[in-house]
Design an enzyme around this catalytic site. Sequence first.
Site, PDB file in Angstrom:
ATOM      1  N   LYS A  20       4.667   0.621   9.722  1.00 17.40           N
ATOM      2  CA  LYS A  20       4.459   2.049  10.018  1.00 17.40           C
ATOM      3  C   LYS A  20       5.716   2.575  10.703  1.00 17.40           C
ATOM      4  O   LYS A  20       6.667   1.856  10.959  1.00 17.40           O
ATOM      5  CB  LYS A  20       3.246   2.259  10.942  1.00 17.40           C
ATOM      6  N   SER A  69       0.694   3.734   2.263  1.00 13.75           N
ATOM      7  CA  SER A  69       0.622   4.424   3.557  1.00 13.75           C
ATOM      8  C   SER A  69       1.970   4.941   4.044  1.00 13.75           C
ATOM      9  O   SER A  69       2.018   5.801   4.914  1.00 13.75           O
ATOM     10  CB  SER A  69       0.016   3.497   4.616  1.00 13.75           C
ATOM     11  N   SER A  83      -3.336   6.930   5.643  1.00  8.58           N
ATOM     12  CA  SER A  83      -2.801   5.837   6.449  1.00  8.58           C
ATOM     13  C   SER A  83      -3.753   5.512   7.592  1.00  8.58           C
ATOM     14  O   SER A  83      -4.135   6.389   8.374  1.00  8.58           O
ATOM     15  CB  SER A  83      -1.428   6.225   7.023  1.00  8.58           C
ATOM     16  N   SER A  87       0.839  -1.205   0.000  1.00 11.03           N
ATOM     17  CA  SER A  87       0.000   0.000   0.000  1.00 11.03           C
ATOM     18  C   SER A  87       0.870   1.249   0.000  1.00 11.03           C
ATOM     19  O   SER A  87       2.092   1.185   0.115  1.00 11.03           O
ATOM     20  CB  SER A  87      -0.923   0.005   1.227  1.00 11.03           C
TER      21      SER A  87
END
Length: 304
Positions: free
Chosen positions: A165, A110, A269, A108
């Site tokens: 993250k 994010s 995100s 993704s």
Amino acid sequence: MNLQVILSNFALILFVAMVLTGVIWFLDIFYFARQRRLAADTALVAFDHRNATLAADGIKTDNASRHAIEAALLRQPTWIEYSGSFFPVIALVFVLRSFLYEPFKIPSSSMVPTLVIGDLILVNKFTYGVRLPILNKKIIEVGDPQRGDVMVFKYPKDLAQDYIKRVIGVPGDKITYENKRLTVNDKPVQYTSMDDYLEDDSLEYHQQFTENLPDSSHRILNSKNKRALDLGSVDNFPHREACVYSYEKFTCIVPEGNYFMMGDNRDNSADSRYWGFVPNKNIVGKAFFVWMNLGNWKRIGGIH
């Protein structure tokens, strides 16, 4: 444990394959090979006795057949031969992935601009301590996540999924996010404006900044047409009482043994703002290197 979890847990699949091939390899060395040797010796004794009888009667014998009989009886069955060949390879891969480095693919956007879709990354499995594979239980303390680290972890709402993250808050930190700006322990984080960033997948321009956390600096993106927080997407997560939300602001005090995570693509995100903290037991490792991106070879390099 359902089928989806099993199929998604490659470490478990590797472990089962290693055990099965290892058991076969072990049994072959200490049992099957000896049985084949015993059968070959018995057959050779009978062969030699027959040849001796023929020779005594003046009949010529064929000694080449002796070697063929021995080779045929000592030959490993195909299933044992393949298991013995695969076992050391599977064991090596299992050890490397479980205790040293594990590869992941970024699915993704994010973490744009730090990581983009298609990046193949390596994750250091021992930076935050040595853990038992599959159980993910820490057995040796090495270090703890630091603010600014890019970390892979098991998604708290679905342990079958791996998320990536950036660590924004460590245990005890007070994290405030207001008007798309962070404050850590009541000290405003400094931001430096950069040229707008063109995202390849969406072909959209985003505001780009250098975010200077107390322990590191990195780039982040903001979208002009999105709010800092979508209250409707905030879940009722564990330790929810440690956070206070308002329309454009939230403040969280990170509980002991937990971490507050955010994506660098801030307005695109789903992270700790919405589903809560990441407990220590969910940690997989620290992302440190992009080793390939088939669409852009220039992506190869360290992660900051």
